[in-house]
Design a protein around this motif. Structure first.
Motif, PDB file in Angstrom:
ATOM      1  N   THR A 136      35.155  42.265  46.009  1.00 29.46           N
ATOM      2  CA  THR A 136      35.472  43.613  46.479  1.00 29.46           C
ATOM      3  C   THR A 136      36.903  43.720  46.966  1.00 29.46           C
ATOM      4  OG1 THR A 136      34.545  42.973  48.589  1.00 29.46           O
ATOM      5  CG2 THR A 136      33.100  44.203  47.077  1.00 29.46           C
ATOM      6  N   ASN A 137      37.453  42.577  47.320  1.00 36.03           N
ATOM      7  CA  ASN A 137      38.815  42.614  47.818  1.00 36.03           C
ATOM      8  C   ASN A 137      39.774  42.128  46.736  1.00 36.03           C
ATOM      9  OD1 ASN A 137      41.151  42.566  49.277  1.00 36.03           O
ATOM     10  ND2 ASN A 137      40.647  40.679  50.361  1.00 36.03           N
ATOM     11  N   THR A 138      40.352  43.066  46.028  1.00 35.15           N
ATOM     12  CA  THR A 138      41.245  42.673  44.942  1.00 35.15           C
ATOM     13  C   THR A 138      42.672  42.438  45.416  1.00 35.15           C
ATOM     14  OG1 THR A 138      41.690  44.969  44.444  1.00 35.15           O
ATOM     15  CG2 THR A 138      39.905  43.913  43.219  1.00 35.15           C
TER      16      THR A 138
ATOM     17  N   LYS B 227      38.572  38.618  31.876  1.00 36.32           N
ATOM     18  CA  LYS B 227      37.985  39.933  31.614  1.00 36.32           C
ATOM     19  C   LYS B 227      36.815  40.209  32.556  1.00 36.32           C
ATOM     20  CE  LYS B 227      39.284  41.159  26.963  1.00 36.32           C
ATOM     21  NZ  LYS B 227      38.941  41.134  25.547  1.00 36.32           N
ATOM     22  N   GLU B 228      36.036  39.170  32.828  1.00 37.47           N
ATOM     23  CA  GLU B 228      34.913  39.355  33.738  1.00 37.47           C
ATOM     24  C   GLU B 228      35.414  39.792  35.107  1.00 37.47           C
ATOM     25  OE1 GLU B 228      33.425  37.617  30.334  1.00 37.47           O
ATOM     26  OE2 GLU B 228      35.062  36.805  31.534  1.00 37.47           O
ATOM     27  N   VAL B 229      36.495  39.137  35.536  1.00 38.78           N
ATOM     28  CA  VAL B 229      37.080  39.483  36.846  1.00 38.78           C
ATOM     29  C   VAL B 229      37.446  40.964  36.886  1.00 38.78           C
ATOM     30  CG1 VAL B 229      39.028  39.065  38.399  1.00 38.78           C
ATOM     31  CG2 VAL B 229      37.946  37.153  37.190  1.00 38.78           C
ATOM     32  N   VAL B 230      38.061  41.412  35.829  1.00 42.40           N
ATOM     33  CA  VAL B 230      38.484  42.815  35.783  1.00 42.40           C
ATOM     34  C   VAL B 230      37.287  43.746  35.842  1.00 42.40           C
ATOM     35  CG1 VAL B 230      39.765  44.556  34.488  1.00 42.40           C
ATOM     36  CG2 VAL B 230      40.442  42.168  34.347  1.00 42.40           C
ATOM     37  N   PHE B 231      36.325  43.443  34.988  1.00 44.70           N
ATOM     38  CA  PHE B 231      35.170  44.350  34.916  1.00 44.70           C
ATOM     39  C   PHE B 231      34.363  44.351  36.206  1.00 44.70           C
ATOM     40  CE2 PHE B 231      36.360  45.701  31.005  1.00 44.70           C
ATOM     41  CZ  PHE B 231      36.261  44.783  29.961  1.00 44.70           C
ATOM     42  N   GLU B 232      34.360  43.227  36.885  1.00 44.04           N
ATOM     43  CA  GLU B 232      33.617  43.162  38.142  1.00 44.04           C
ATOM     44  C   GLU B 232      34.188  44.089  39.200  1.00 44.04           C
ATOM     45  OE1 GLU B 232      33.474  39.060  39.197  1.00 44.04           O
ATOM     46  OE2 GLU B 232      31.917  38.657  37.716  1.00 44.04           O
ATOM     47  N   THR B 233      35.453  44.412  39.054  1.00 41.54           N
ATOM     48  CA  THR B 233      36.028  45.325  40.042  1.00 41.54           C
ATOM     49  C   THR B 233      35.473  46.735  39.888  1.00 41.54           C
ATOM     50  OG1 THR B 233      37.855  45.950  38.598  1.00 41.54           O
ATOM     51  CG2 THR B 233      38.212  44.055  40.034  1.00 41.54           C
TER      52      THR B 233
END
Lengths: 436, 435
Positions: A29-31, A174-180
């Motif tokens: 949640t904290n990008t 990509k997973e990191v991005v989509f998780e946001t």
């Protein structure tokens, strides 16, 4: 441009490398990595190479695409004289696009640096419009590197976790991005930007800025178009001189004393004709600088539109709240100020019962409380946005003035070089002619 | 591509026929010198050129004294002998009458030759007169190469016969024509040439000449056609071949030059649109306004320089090329005439071989033919060598001129761009200082 060669060094906070990868990823949640909480690590970034790959696309068809090698290396090590192997990974253009979309949605008040063009535009006839053309790929490589360097030197964007992962982690990024969950926001943002609405009390500064962004977009695309035509014509002028080379050579064959002079003059004409290729290739660099600001204009406009949207939402929420309060008053006092169906049906079908009215009032009260919260939130959101956006606008303005001035200087220097070459060639030719 | 509307010459205006003194008439005393020449101190180098009678020469048009000097020194004296005949064509003027409108040129002569009564002459001549002269020279000196005249008719309807550019181009060509004749060791002593330069009333002489022509006819006219040539001497064959290839190459160069002018004109059109875009941009900028205006101004300067280059090439380069094509045509026709003379001689020689009774003595008319052939060959050879030399000089000058014009163009552009560098950079430095 912030960076032109792959050797260009810029520094960026790479975040805290003491945290394990797992720990970093758990901060879903904290990008944003908070500034100043981690020891500063500087990083050197470059887009070193381009390569071709084959793969299946989304509709399961084989296609060839280009990938770019991103290299990063801690700058301290370089400064200390060591030369560690850089971290490297390959990314294709669409991944850069994904990163940029993420940044646009996550930091709507930032004028996000643009990517190099998706397709070759403003080409003059000798320039290839083919995406696979090596010159195009090379210019794109430079453009992508410039993009990364600009993001890395932005005080806010450079701290973004997703950006860091983009640079460091080939798979799983990509997973990191989509998780946001940015995509949900992206859709609504897109809708908002394209919607037609009118703001009742527009902020004059933002209106002016939006006008400016429109003008910048219009003038830079016009400039690029005309410049391409100018390049085309200049190419023609130079190349026709090559014909002199041939005819002087043929003529010299039937001459005795004049032969040598003609022949060597012809060589100079050939040299003149072929010099245009390098000249125009260098000028493409100038065109790329202009293009960057053409696209920057779009980004600027997006920020203005976002502000308008927020403003509009605030106004809507305020109006809505006012209306609800008015309704409550009417219900409470039994007076109907304005025409409403309720009023009509009441007249037609008779009054409601006390119970019914009390239920309705209850609902309204709740809505009003919510509405007041909403207005408060929106007001804060708006104010925050204005504050942050204005800071970035100022930063952008200074950067733009600096960059474009430099671009103009370099353009003038280029022209000076072209003139000097021209003088040289004709002086050489003259010498040959005088010996005829 | 010309810049704007072509400028017309000052004309003598509309007058009734009685009032107009014909520029070539004997009454026009202003332009012809009086016998009182002892007091004249005017020489070629002086700034204030004046006629022997003290009237200052009108130097308001292209015939100013400094360019006069340049033109007089145009051709180097190749033979080393001291020049004793100088001719110049300048000062074009338009004459308007109810019948027609035409241009006259001032033909100025300075000479120490005894063939001329006076050391200086000034006469007004029109193209017709030059054309007449050339025909007369061709008739009277058929063994010699006569220099070409600029085209008589203007083919393209678009070209204005009275525009300054057209008249100037023509003037230069007429000047060159007379100079070439004046430099020729045989042609310059031609009677018709003398009259052309000196006569007050050329038309009277022309009329006189017509009457004589019918009498003179046969002896100067050479038979054209009818005789077949057996064998052409190698040197003349080589000349013919050379001329064929040379014509071809000149044609190619002409086409290339035209193409370059066209491309440059199109480039100019784009530049003229390019510069203002920077100005337009400047109006919406703050810091960048001056740099953008500066670039716009630069582009405008380069555009002007380019326009000048294109005009110069059109006016100076192309006409000279075309003139040489005409020159080659003249040369080819002279070669043909020579072939005919030789063919006639050979035919006559062959004919006498069949007449047995005259075998002991060669008949006089065959002898005459042989003389003709030999004279012709000698004249032609001398002219050919002269022509080759002149050609070399002319093209050296033409091509170095082209190089010069292009160099000047780039120098102008260089100056423009160099001048804005400090403007662009100073602000940059000032900015970094305040940071």
């Amino acid at each position: 441009m912030a960076g032109t060669a792959s050797e260009e060094i810029t520094t960026v906070d790479s975040g805290d490398t003491d945290l394990t990868a797992a720990e970093l990823e758990s901060n879903e949640t904290n990008t944003m990595v908070e500034e100043g909480t981690n020891p500063l690590r500087k990083m050197e970034i470059s887009v070193a190479e381009a390569d071709k790959r084959m793969g299946k696309n989304s509709v399961n068809i084989q296609e060839t695409y280009t990938v770019y090698l991103i290299e990063t290396r801690p700058i301290d090590a370089v400064a200390e004289g060591q030369n560690p192997a850089p971290d490297a990974l390959w990314r294709r253009y669409s991944e850069f696009e994904l990163l940029r979309n993420y940044l646009l949605v996550t930091y709507p008040f930032v004028v996000v640096p643009p990517l190099p063009e998706k397709r070759a535009e403003f080409v003059w006839h000798k320039l290839s419009a083919d995406n696979m053309d090596p010159d195009f790929v090379e210019r794109r490589r430079v453009g992508l590197e410039n993009f990364l360097l600009r993001v890395a030197s932005h005080s806010i964007l450079s701290n973004d976790k997703v950006f860091y992962h983009f640079l460091k982690e080939e798979n799983g990024w990509k997973e990191v991005v989509f998780e946001t969950g940015f995509q949900a926001k992206a859709d609504s943002r897109l809708k908002g930007l394209n919607a037609a609405f009118r703001v009742k009390t527009p902020d004059k500064r933002f209106t002016e800025l939006k006008l400016y962004s429109d003008e910048l977009q219009s003038v830079s695309s016009q400039l690029l178009r005309v410049r391409a035509r100018v390049a085309d014509r200049l190419y023609g002028v130079y190349k026709v001189h090559g014909n002199y080379g041939r005819v002087f050579s043929e003529w010299s064959a039937i001459e005795r004393e004049m032969g040598d002079g003609l022949q060597s003059a012809g060589h100079h004409m050939d040299a003149y004709a072929s010099s245009i290729d390098d000249i125009l290739e260098e000028e493409e660099h100038y065109a790329d600088q202009l293009k960057e600001y053409l696209f920057y204009a779009e980004a600027l406009r997006a920020v203005c539109r976002k502000h308008e949207l927020l403003q509009y939402e605030l106004e809507t929420a305020t109006l809505d709240l006012a209306f609800k309060k008015q309704q409550r008053e009417e219900l409470a006092t039994g007076t109907v100020r304005t025409f409403s169906f309720k009023g009509m049906t009441t007249k037609l079908f008779g009054q409601e019962t006390q119970e019914q009215r009390e239920v309705k009032l209850q609902v309204l009260e709740e809505q009003i409380v919510e509405g007041e919260e909403l207005v408060k939130d929106k007001t804060v959101e708006c104010e925050e946005f204005v504050k942050n956006a204005w800071v970035d606008m100022e930063r952008f303005k200074e950067q733009k003035d600096r960059d474009l001035k430099e671009a103009l200087i370099n353009y003038a220097i280029m022209q000076i070089s072209v003139c000097k070459k021209g003088i040289q060639v004709w002086a050489n030719a003259k010498e040959c002619f005088s010996k005829m | 591509m010309s810049a704007g509307t072509p400028k017309s010459l000052p004309s003598s205006g509309q007058k009734s026929i009685q009032d107009i003194s014909h520029p070539l008439s004997a009454e026009d005393s202003v332009l012809t010198p009086s016998p009182d020449i002892g007091n004249t101190t005017s020489s070629i180098g002086e700034k204030d050129l004046s006629l022997p009678n003290g009237t200052p020469v009108d130097t308001s048009s292209p015939g100013s004294s400094s360019s006069l000097l340049n033109r007089l020194q145009l051709d180097d004296d190749l033979d080393g002998e001291t020049r004793d005949l100088f001719v110049t064509v300048d000062d074009p003027k338009k004459h308007v009458s109810t019948m027609e409108t035409y241009i006259t040129y001032r033909v100025s002569t300075k000479t120490t030759r005894t063939e001329f009564d006076l050391p200086e002459y000034s006469a007004r001549r029109r193209y017709q007169d030059f054309d007449w002269l050339r025909n007369k020279l061709e008739e009277s000196q058929p063994t010699h190469l006569i220099p070409p005249l600029p085209e008589k008719f203007v083919m393209k309807g678009v070209v204005d016969r009275f525009s300054e550019e057209f008249v100037e181009t023509r003037r230069k060509a007429l000047d060159k024509f007379l100079k070439r004749v004046a430099d020729h060791p045989v042609l310059s002593f031609n009677e018709h040439f003398n009259v052309f330069l000196s006569a007050k009333d050329l038309n009277a002489y022309k009329r006189q000449g017509l009457a004589l022509l019918t009498k003179m006819g046969e002896s100067v006219k050479y038979v054209t056609g009818g005789y077949k040539l057996r064998g052409r001497p190698v040197e003349f064959a080589a000349m013919g071949e050379y001329l064929d290839v040379f014509t071809q190459k000149l044609g190619t160069i002409d086409r290339i030059a035209q193409r370059i002018i066209k491309e440059q004109s199109e480039y100019l059109v784009e530049l003229r649109e390019y510069g203002p875009v920077y100005s337009g941009w400047a109006s919406s900028e703050g810091e960048l306004q001056e740099p953008l205006e500066g670039v716009s101004g630069c582009v405008a300067n380069c555009s002007s320089a380019l326009e000048e280059l294109t005009e110069d090439m059109s006016e100076d380069f192309l006409p000279v090329l075309r003139e040489y094509v005409l020159y080659i045509e003249s040369m080819k026709s002279v070669l043909k005439k020579r072939d005919q003379v030789q063919a006639e001689y050979e035919a006559k020689l062959e004919a006498t071989a069949f007449r047995k009774e005259e075998r002991t003595a060669v008949p006089t008319d065959v002898e005459k033919c042989q003389d003709r052939v030999e004279c012709f060959n000698a004249d032609l050879k001398a002219d050919w060598d002269r022509w080759q030399n002149n050609k070399r000089q002319d093209f050296r000058q033409l091509l170095t001129g082209m190089a010069d014009k292009n160099t000047q163009y780039y120098e102008k552009c260089l100056a423009a761009w160099e001048s804005i560098i400090p403007l662009l950079q100073e602000k940059q430095d000032a900015k970094t200082d305040t940071n």
